[in-house]
Each structure stands twice: as C-alpha cells, then as structure tokens.
Design an enzyme around this catalytic site. Structure first.
Site, PDB file in Angstrom:
ATOM      1  CG  ASN A 177      -1.864  -0.921   1.322  1.00 47.58           C
ATOM      2  OD1 ASN A 177      -2.942  -0.782   0.360  1.00 47.58           O
ATOM      3  ND2 ASN A 177      -1.871  -1.980   1.905  1.00 47.58           N
ATOM      4  CG  HIS A 205       8.033   1.073   4.208  1.00 51.86           C
ATOM      5  ND1 HIS A 205       7.880   0.003   3.101  1.00 51.86           N
ATOM      6  CD2 HIS A 205       7.026   0.757   5.323  1.00 51.86           C
ATOM      7  CE1 HIS A 205       6.803  -0.652   3.807  1.00 51.86           C
ATOM      8  NE2 HIS A 205       6.341  -0.246   4.915  1.00 51.86           N
TER       9      HIS A 205
HETATM   10  N1  NAD Z   1      -2.131   2.146   3.871  1.00 57.18           N
HETATM   11  C1  NAD Z   1      -1.411   1.486   4.365  1.00 57.18           C
HETATM   12  O1  NAD Z   1      -0.123   1.995   4.918  1.00 57.18           O
HETATM   13  C2  NAD Z   1      -1.720   0.150   4.949  1.00 57.18           C
HETATM   14  C3  NAD Z   1      -0.785  -0.231   5.937  1.00 57.18           C
HETATM   15  C4  NAD Z   1      -1.174  -1.727   6.472  1.00 57.18           C
HETATM   16  C5  NAD Z   1      -2.351  -2.351   5.841  1.00 57.18           C
HETATM   17  N2  NAD Z   1      -3.118  -1.741   4.943  1.00 57.18           N
HETATM   18  C6  NAD Z   1      -4.251  -2.544   4.306  1.00 57.18           C
HETATM   19  O2  NAD Z   1      -5.242  -2.352   5.096  1.00 57.18           O
HETATM   20  C7  NAD Z   1      -6.250  -3.469   5.157  1.00 57.18           C
HETATM   21  C8  NAD Z   1      -6.308  -3.857   6.488  1.00 57.18           C
HETATM   22  O3  NAD Z   1      -5.311  -4.345   7.225  1.00 57.18           O
HETATM   23  P1  NAD Z   1      -5.157  -5.418   8.544  1.00 57.18           P
HETATM   24  O4  NAD Z   1      -3.868  -5.492   8.820  1.00 57.18           O
HETATM   25  O5  NAD Z   1      -6.325  -4.548   9.564  1.00 57.18           O
HETATM   26  O6  NAD Z   1      -5.809  -6.867   7.811  1.00 57.18           O
HETATM   27  P2  NAD Z   1      -6.324  -7.958   8.665  1.00 57.18           P
HETATM   28  O7  NAD Z   1      -6.292  -8.946   7.666  1.00 57.18           O
HETATM   29  O8  NAD Z   1      -5.922  -8.089  10.089  1.00 57.18           O
HETATM   30  O9  NAD Z   1      -8.126  -7.632   8.736  1.00 57.18           O
HETATM   31  C9  NAD Z   1      -8.667  -7.477   7.416  1.00 57.18           C
HETATM   32  C10 NAD Z   1     -10.365  -7.509   7.829  1.00 57.18           C
HETATM   33  O10 NAD Z   1     -11.187  -7.408   6.826  1.00 57.18           O
HETATM   34  C11 NAD Z   1     -12.061  -8.359   6.644  1.00 57.18           C
HETATM   35  N3  NAD Z   1     -12.587  -8.446   5.440  1.00 57.18           N
HETATM   36  C12 NAD Z   1     -11.644  -8.773   4.204  1.00 57.18           C
HETATM   37  N4  NAD Z   1     -12.355  -8.416   3.125  1.00 57.18           N
HETATM   38  C13 NAD Z   1     -13.544  -8.141   3.381  1.00 57.18           C
HETATM   39  C14 NAD Z   1     -14.575  -8.036   2.762  1.00 57.18           C
HETATM   40  N5  NAD Z   1     -14.857  -7.815   1.346  1.00 57.18           N
HETATM   41  N6  NAD Z   1     -15.841  -7.650   3.427  1.00 57.18           N
HETATM   42  C15 NAD Z   1     -15.867  -7.757   4.652  1.00 57.18           C
HETATM   43  N7  NAD Z   1     -14.687  -7.821   5.634  1.00 57.18           N
HETATM   44  C16 NAD Z   1     -13.636  -8.113   4.766  1.00 57.18           C
HETATM   45  C17 NAD Z   1     -11.303  -9.752   7.230  1.00 57.18           C
HETATM   46  O11 NAD Z   1     -12.290 -10.791   7.425  1.00 57.18           O
HETATM   47  C18 NAD Z   1     -10.668  -9.165   8.272  1.00 57.18           C
HETATM   48  O12 NAD Z   1     -11.334  -9.276   9.620  1.00 57.18           O
HETATM   49  C19 NAD Z   1      -5.624  -4.584   4.151  1.00 57.18           C
HETATM   50  O13 NAD Z   1      -5.900  -4.311   2.839  1.00 57.18           O
HETATM   51  C20 NAD Z   1      -4.053  -3.947   4.265  1.00 57.18           C
HETATM   52  O14 NAD Z   1      -3.215  -4.133   3.101  1.00 57.18           O
HETATM   53  C21 NAD Z   1      -2.799  -0.456   4.343  1.00 57.18           C
END
Ligand code: NAD
Length: 254
Positions: A177, A205
């Site tokens: 991301n 990073h």
């Molecule tokens: N912007 C950034 O710098 C950054 C940094 C880290 C993570 N992220 C992104 O943020 C998101 C969340 O990260 P996280 O570590 O909390 O992930 P995680 O896997 O711990 O939690 C994700 C949750 O979303 C739910 N989920 C996934 N797809 C779904 C859908 N279509 N409908 C409903 N629920 C859904 C899953 O069941 C899970 O509970 C990821 O996409 C990750 O890549 C972004």
C-alpha cells in the site's frame, strides 16, 4: 461524527481500542466484516452494532473507514460514495487501477463526498506532496520485510521485486500500500524494490526523492502489528490521527 468500519482485523482493532475510550466526539457506531464474529467482538467493546445489513450501516454514519482489502474497496466504495458518505481507505492499492480511481473520484464529486487516504506506514508524504508539481525528478521506495510478513520461508536476503509501483501492487496487493500511496501523492508510477530479509523484524520503508527543491530520504522502521505481521502499527496510528484531525481547528503538517 459517526463512523462505520469495514474490516474488523488488526487495523480496526487498534483504531477502535484507541478511539472509543477517549470519548472525543468520534463515535465508531457500526462494524462490518465478512467474519461476523470479528464484527461482534469489536461492536461489543465499542457499544456499537455488528452490521448484518451493509446499506443500513452506510445510511446511519457520516464516514466509512475501510480496513479490509483492495477487493472490498472496489466493491463497496462506489455504493458508499453514491450515498454521499465520506471514506477513509486503508487498502490504497485499489487506487492504482486508474479506471477505478477516476470512477470513484467522479462519483465522490457528484455526491459531494470526500475520499481520504492516510499516510499509512511511512513518513515523508508531506514533502512528496509539496514538491510533486515543482521539478520532482525521481522518487523511489525500497521496502524490506521479514520472510514472515511476506509469507516466505527463506534463509537469505532476496530481492523479490524491482519495477514500477503499478506492477508491485498486482504481485503483492496486501503488502505494498505504501508504494501506492506515494504514487498517488506525486501522481506518477514510482520505482519500487521489495526485499525479503531474514535479518529484520520490522517493516522498513526507505523513500528517496530528488528534484529542483533538493533531495530528501526518509527511513521508517515499523514494528508489525501483533495480529497481522504484514501490517505496521504506524498505519493504524496514521488513520487515528486523520480521524481526529476532522474535529480540529488548527491543522499542522498536512
Ligand atoms: N495504507 C497503509 O499503509 C496500510 C498498511 C497496512 C495495511 N493496509 C491495508 O489495510 C487493510 C487491513 O489491514 P489489516 O492488517 O487490518 O488486515 P486484517 O487481515 O488483520 O483484517 C482485515 C479484515 O477485513 C475483513 N475483510 C476482508 N475483506 C472483506 C470484505 N470484502 N468484506 C468484509 N470484510 C472483509 C477480514 O475478514 C478481516 O477481519 C489491508 O487491505 C491492508 O493491505 C494498509
């Protein structure tokens, strides 16, 4: 401000457990997850609702915070924005699909909604935005992660990827991301190198930017979240900061 969350995993847990006890005008009222138990756990902590009906959640909040997956952004963002609700999006990789980017930008404009992309797991985005249109000549990102956080089982340092951000996002949609965020901030497909390194226990990073303004380099050495080693603590903290900024009169460092 009433908030609904999509995705009740690592990031949502950090945000909710930080915001709710402060009782500071941000009410996280709805929790939505494809795993209903996760939604129920957070809802019970926050005194909110585990949403079974997605539309009902959107109708009853001012802002939807996505922390689920890039696919969920593609699926839900148009519906949310058409209802004129603002969004914070964590799965920023979704916005590297430029057709999607322009589609949701248009929907948001037509419905007077805003899309906020937090700085996430890096520092230096303020500088990149400031110089983006002023002779910025080069931007690159080197990301170094442990085998665990990249889902690899290797003993040696290995360059997993070298190329443009748009390609990195396709190969590592849940890990990169940061590359997407920088690319969107400076409106160009930046150079990315992803290294898997058994010697590191952090998500590192390194950003380099050069241009008419001079040059800067930032290095962010993030501790991973306990609940998800792919995700850095700082990513969740940046969303907390962004949420709080909506209630502030004086903004700094934007
Ligand atoms: N912007 C950034 O710098 C950054 C940094 C880290 C993570 N992220 C992104 O943020 C998101 C969340 O990260 P996280 O570590 O909390 O992930 P995680 O896997 O711990 O939690 C994700 C949750 O979303 C739910 N989920 C996934 N797809 C779904 C859908 N279509 N409908 C409903 N629920 C859904 C899953 O069941 C899970 O509970 C990821 O996409 C990750 O890549 C972004």
């Amino acid at each position: 401000m009433k908030v609904g969350i999509i995705g009740c995993g690592a990031i949502a847990n950090i945000i909710t457990t930080s915001i709710v006890p402060e009782n500071n005008g941000i009410e996280i009222a709805y929790f939505f997850d494809k795993d209903i138990e996760r939604a129920e756990n957070l809802a019970s902590f926050a005194g909110g609702v585990a949403a079974l009906d997605f539309d009902e959640m959107v109708d009853n909040v001012d802002l939807v915070l996505e922390c689920a997956s890039p696919d969920s952004v593609k699926h839900f963002a148009p519906k949310i924005l058409k209802k004129g609700r603002d969004m914070i999006v964590m799965s920023i990789g979704a916005f590297m699909d430029m057709d999607f980017y322009h589609e949701v930008e248009q929907i948001a404009k037509q419905n007077n909604a805003k899309i906020h992309l937090p700085s996430g797991a890096i520092v230096g985005l303020d500088g990149i935005k400031a110089v983006a249109k002023f002779g910025l000549k080069e931007v690159s990102l080197i990301t170094r992660k442990s085998p665990k956080s990249l889902g690899k089982d290797i003993d040696d340092v290995e360059v997993l990827f070298e190329g443009k951000a748009s390609e990195a996002v396709k190969e590592f949609p849940l890990n990169i991301n940061v590359a997407a965020t920088i690319s969107i901030a400076c409106q160009r497909d930046i150079d990315v190198k992803i290294i898997v390194d058994p010697n590191v226990d952090r998500n590192v990073h390194e950003i380099t930017a050069k241009g008419d303004f001079g040059e800067f380099k930032t290095t962010t050495m993030n501790y991973p979240c306990a609940a998800n080693p792919k995700t850095s603590m700082l990513a969740a903290l940046s969303a907390i900061r962004l949420l709080k900024s909506f209630n502030e009169t004086i903004s700094v460092g934007m």
